[in-house]
Design a protein around this motif. Structure first.
Motif, PDB file in Angstrom:
ATOM      1  N   ALA A  79       0.839  -1.206   0.000  1.00 16.16           N
ATOM      2  CA  ALA A  79       0.000   0.000   0.000  1.00 16.16           C
ATOM      3  C   ALA A  79       0.869   1.249   0.000  1.00 16.16           C
ATOM      4  CB  ALA A  79      -0.924  -0.016   1.220  1.00 16.16           C
ATOM      5  N   ALA A  80       1.935   1.232   0.787  1.00 17.22           N
ATOM      6  CA  ALA A  80       2.846   2.381   0.839  1.00 17.22           C
ATOM      7  C   ALA A  80       3.477   2.621  -0.526  1.00 17.22           C
ATOM      8  CB  ALA A  80       3.925   2.142   1.887  1.00 17.22           C
ATOM      9  N   GLU A  81       3.855   1.564  -1.212  1.00 19.67           N
ATOM     10  CA  GLU A  81       4.443   1.710  -2.548  1.00 19.67           C
ATOM     11  C   GLU A  81       3.449   2.352  -3.510  1.00 19.67           C
ATOM     12  OE1 GLU A  81       7.716  -1.805  -2.979  1.00 19.67           O
ATOM     13  OE2 GLU A  81       5.618  -2.427  -2.973  1.00 19.67           O
ATOM     14  N   ARG A  82       2.185   1.974  -3.411  1.00 12.51           N
ATOM     15  CA  ARG A  82       1.188   2.569  -4.304  1.00 12.51           C
ATOM     16  C   ARG A  82       0.997   4.049  -4.002  1.00 12.51           C
ATOM     17  NH1 ARG A  82      -1.364  -2.380  -3.096  1.00 12.51           N
ATOM     18  NH2 ARG A  82      -2.873  -1.396  -1.690  1.00 12.51           N
ATOM     19  N   VAL A  83       0.973   4.407  -2.725  1.00  9.52           N
ATOM     20  CA  VAL A  83       0.835   5.811  -2.340  1.00  9.52           C
ATOM     21  C   VAL A  83       2.024   6.613  -2.869  1.00  9.52           C
ATOM     22  CG1 VAL A  83       0.784   7.438  -0.409  1.00  9.52           C
ATOM     23  CG2 VAL A  83      -0.569   5.328  -0.298  1.00  9.52           C
ATOM     24  N   LEU A  84       3.216   6.064  -2.708  1.00  7.62           N
ATOM     25  CA  LEU A  84       4.425   6.747  -3.167  1.00  7.62           C
ATOM     26  C   LEU A  84       4.407   6.942  -4.675  1.00  7.62           C
ATOM     27  CD1 LEU A  84       7.017   4.869  -0.954  1.00  7.62           C
ATOM     28  CD2 LEU A  84       6.558   7.320  -0.877  1.00  7.62           C
ATOM     29  N   GLU A  85       4.063   5.907  -5.406  1.00  9.43           N
ATOM     30  CA  GLU A  85       4.039   5.994  -6.866  1.00  9.43           C
ATOM     31  C   GLU A  85       3.004   7.003  -7.343  1.00  9.43           C
ATOM     32  OE1 GLU A  85       5.843   4.788  -9.187  1.00  9.43           O
ATOM     33  OE2 GLU A  85       7.066   3.279  -8.173  1.00  9.43           O
ATOM     34  N   ARG A  86       1.884   7.046  -6.668  1.00  3.76           N
ATOM     35  CA  ARG A  86       0.784   7.903  -7.113  1.00  3.76           C
ATOM     36  C   ARG A  86       0.936   9.340  -6.640  1.00  3.76           C
ATOM     37  NH1 ARG A  86      -3.224   5.213  -4.829  1.00  3.76           N
ATOM     38  NH2 ARG A  86      -3.285   6.579  -2.996  1.00  3.76           N
ATOM     39  N   ASP A  87       1.336   9.522  -5.383  1.00  2.00           N
ATOM     40  CA  ASP A  87       1.279  10.849  -4.771  1.00  2.00           C
ATOM     41  C   ASP A  87       2.625  11.396  -4.298  1.00  2.00           C
ATOM     42  OD1 ASP A  87      -1.549  10.753  -5.074  1.00  2.00           O
ATOM     43  OD2 ASP A  87      -1.690   9.562  -3.243  1.00  2.00           O
ATOM     44  N   GLY A  88       3.666  10.566  -4.287  1.00  2.00           N
ATOM     45  CA  GLY A  88       4.983  11.036  -3.871  1.00  2.00           C
ATOM     46  C   GLY A  88       5.214  10.907  -2.373  1.00  2.00           C
ATOM     47  N   PRO A  89       6.484  11.078  -1.943  1.00  5.06           N
ATOM     48  CA  PRO A  89       6.849  10.887  -0.530  1.00  5.06           C
ATOM     49  C   PRO A  89       6.109  11.804   0.432  1.00  5.06           C
ATOM     50  CG  PRO A  89       8.809  10.933  -1.907  1.00  5.06           C
ATOM     51  CD  PRO A  89       7.661  11.343  -2.775  1.00  5.06           C
ATOM     52  N   GLY A  90       5.771  13.022  -0.009  1.00  3.63           N
ATOM     53  CA  GLY A  90       5.096  13.963   0.878  1.00  3.63           C
ATOM     54  C   GLY A  90       3.721  13.503   1.320  1.00  3.63           C
ATOM     55  N   ALA A  91       3.131  12.584   0.562  1.00  2.00           N
ATOM     56  CA  ALA A  91       1.781  12.103   0.885  1.00  2.00           C
ATOM     57  C   ALA A  91       1.803  10.863   1.770  1.00  2.00           C
ATOM     58  CB  ALA A  91       1.017  11.800  -0.403  1.00  2.00           C
ATOM     59  N   LEU A  92       2.991  10.365   2.088  1.00  2.00           N
ATOM     60  CA  LEU A  92       3.070   9.120   2.843  1.00  2.00           C
ATOM     61  C   LEU A  92       2.867   9.380   4.331  1.00  2.00           C
ATOM     62  CD1 LEU A  92       3.664   6.088   2.178  1.00  2.00           C
ATOM     63  CD2 LEU A  92       5.931   6.492   3.148  1.00  2.00           C
ATOM     64  N   THR A  93       1.691   9.075   4.812  1.00  2.39           N
ATOM     65  CA  THR A  93       1.364   9.170   6.227  1.00  2.39           C
ATOM     66  C   THR A  93       0.809   7.823   6.677  1.00  2.39           C
ATOM     67  OG1 THR A  93      -0.923   9.870   5.816  1.00  2.39           O
ATOM     68  CG2 THR A  93       0.771  11.610   5.963  1.00  2.39           C
ATOM     69  N   SER A  94       0.768   7.633   7.976  1.00  7.04           N
ATOM     70  CA  SER A  94       0.204   6.389   8.498  1.00  7.04           C
ATOM     71  C   SER A  94      -1.220   6.199   8.026  1.00  7.04           C
ATOM     72  CB  SER A  94       0.264   6.392  10.030  1.00  7.04           C
ATOM     73  OG  SER A  94       1.582   6.509  10.489  1.00  7.04           O
ATOM     74  N   ARG A  95      -1.995   7.274   8.047  1.00  5.36           N
ATOM     75  CA  ARG A  95      -3.392   7.163   7.636  1.00  5.36           C
ATOM     76  C   ARG A  95      -3.510   6.853   6.150  1.00  5.36           C
ATOM     77  NH1 ARG A  95      -8.050  11.170   9.702  1.00  5.36           N
ATOM     78  NH2 ARG A  95      -7.449   9.979  11.554  1.00  5.36           N
ATOM     79  N   ALA A  96      -2.668   7.491   5.328  1.00  2.64           N
ATOM     80  CA  ALA A  96      -2.721   7.229   3.890  1.00  2.64           C
ATOM     81  C   ALA A  96      -2.396   5.765   3.593  1.00  2.64           C
ATOM     82  CB  ALA A  96      -1.745   8.141   3.147  1.00  2.64           C
ATOM     83  N   LYS A  99      -7.024   2.019  11.043  1.00  3.56           N
ATOM     84  CA  LYS A  99      -6.047   3.106  11.106  1.00  3.56           C
ATOM     85  C   LYS A  99      -4.897   2.814  12.060  1.00  3.56           C
ATOM     86  CE  LYS A  99      -9.224   6.809   9.746  1.00  3.56           C
ATOM     87  NZ  LYS A  99     -10.357   5.932   9.445  1.00  3.56           N
ATOM     88  N   GLY A 100      -5.168   2.046  13.111  1.00 10.35           N
ATOM     89  CA  GLY A 100      -4.108   1.762  14.072  1.00 10.35           C
ATOM     90  C   GLY A 100      -3.241   0.564  13.718  1.00 10.35           C
ATOM     91  N   MET A 101      -3.504  -0.052  12.562  1.00 10.74           N
ATOM     92  CA  MET A 101      -2.801  -1.281  12.199  1.00 10.74           C
ATOM     93  C   MET A 101      -1.301  -1.058  12.052  1.00 10.74           C
ATOM     94  SD  MET A 101      -3.647  -4.478  11.636  1.00 10.74           S
ATOM     95  CE  MET A 101      -5.326  -4.508  11.004  1.00 10.74           C
ATOM     96  N   GLU A 137      10.197   3.911  11.520  1.00  9.76           N
ATOM     97  CA  GLU A 137      10.522   2.488  11.577  1.00  9.76           C
ATOM     98  C   GLU A 137       9.868   1.755  10.411  1.00  9.76           C
ATOM     99  OE1 GLU A 137      10.693  -0.027  15.283  1.00  9.76           O
ATOM    100  OE2 GLU A 137       8.960  -0.950  14.297  1.00  9.76           O
ATOM    101  N   PHE A 138       8.640   2.125  10.087  1.00 13.37           N
ATOM    102  CA  PHE A 138       7.949   1.497   8.959  1.00 13.37           C
ATOM    103  C   PHE A 138       8.723   1.716   7.668  1.00 13.37           C
ATOM    104  CE2 PHE A 138       5.150   1.872   5.293  1.00 13.37           C
ATOM    105  CZ  PHE A 138       4.472   0.662   5.333  1.00 13.37           C
ATOM    106  N   VAL A 139       9.155   2.958   7.424  1.00 12.03           N
ATOM    107  CA  VAL A 139       9.897   3.278   6.204  1.00 12.03           C
ATOM    108  C   VAL A 139      11.199   2.484   6.153  1.00 12.03           C
ATOM    109  CG1 VAL A 139      11.202   5.103   5.035  1.00 12.03           C
ATOM    110  CG2 VAL A 139       8.872   5.544   5.838  1.00 12.03           C
ATOM    111  N   ALA A 140      11.907   2.423   7.276  1.00 14.95           N
ATOM    112  CA  ALA A 140      13.160   1.669   7.320  1.00 14.95           C
ATOM    113  C   ALA A 140      12.923   0.197   7.018  1.00 14.95           C
ATOM    114  CB  ALA A 140      13.822   1.835   8.690  1.00 14.95           C
ATOM    115  N   GLU A 141      11.890  -0.371   7.625  1.00 17.90           N
ATOM    116  CA  GLU A 141      11.595  -1.785   7.406  1.00 17.90           C
ATOM    117  C   GLU A 141      11.166  -2.041   5.965  1.00 17.90           C
ATOM    118  OE1 GLU A 141      11.954  -4.446   9.329  1.00 17.90           O
ATOM    119  OE2 GLU A 141      12.857  -3.253  10.917  1.00 17.90           O
TER     120      GLU A 141
END
Length: 207
Positions: free
Chosen positions: A18-35, A44-46, A56-60
């Motif tokens: 999901a994070a990869e899709r957000v990054l590809e579509r909207d860029g790093p600035g849009a990457l939030t836990s909620r997104a 949301k708390g997952m 930590e999520f980004v590093a992993e």
């Protein structure tokens, strides 16, 4: 979203994808836990239930994609003697782009805490570009023993040149930039040409 009390299979990979899709579509600035969790279709708390925070999520995420590519590279020595040297090297280079593209590779650079964690893990032996480089060198050693590249080929230097070029293109690319694979294809062709030039009749194997 999974019903309450029902386990969601492979949540970690689901969040990563999901994070990869957000990054590809909207860029790093849009990457939030909620997104990320919204894109993944989960609570949301997952993310925070499995990671200490977004850094930590980004590093992993980055470490996971580096390790995945390293595992693919480990298969390369087994290809010695089959296909062509050019195609085999191009394949592992493409894997680096596919699983650690400019968006993923550049993401950590926007988050210093994540970048520090990645560096520490890599220095501690986590698989990454060094593991890929070593696998390429082993593959080239095998091809040299088979006579498909010249006996005097510095396989370590060839592996470093290829991985170093890919690393540079990953770290200096950006979403929407021209596909760097054409540049890598030219580099691989040049490296293979140099490595096979002294091998009589080796052109069909390396080209």
């Amino acid at each position: 979203m999974s019903p309450r009390g029902v386990a969601m299979p492979d949540v970690r990979e689901r969040l990563f994808a999901a994070a990869e899709r957000v990054l590809e579509r909207d860029g790093p600035g849009a990457l939030t836990s909620r997104a990320i969790t919204t894109e993944a279709g989960c609570a949301k708390g997952m993310l925070h239930a499995r990671f200490a925070g977004l850094d930590e999520f980004v590093a992993e995420l980055c470490l996971d994609r580096f390790a995945r590519t390293a595992r693919l590279a480990e298969e390369l020595p087994g290809l010695a003697g089959s296909g062509t040297v050019t195609a085999n090297l191009t394949g592992v280079a493409s894997a680096l782009f596919d699983s650690g593209g400019p968006v993923i590779a550049g993401l950590a650079m926007t988050r210093p805490a994540a970048a520090l964690r990645i560096r520490q893990e890599l220095e501690g032996g986590a698989p990454g570009f060094t593991a890929v480089q070593e696998a390429i060198a082993r593959y080239l050693d095998a091809e040299r023993r088979l006579g498909r590249i010249a006996e005097g080929t510095d396989t370590t230097a060839v592996a470093l040149a290829l991985v170093g070029a890919v690393h540079h293109l990953l770290m200096t690319g950006w979403p929407g930039a021209p596909d760097p694979r054409e540049q890598v294809d030219r580099l691989v062709a040049m490296l293979v040409s140099g490595a096979t030039g002294a091998v009589r009749g080796s052109a069909p194997a390396g080209e």
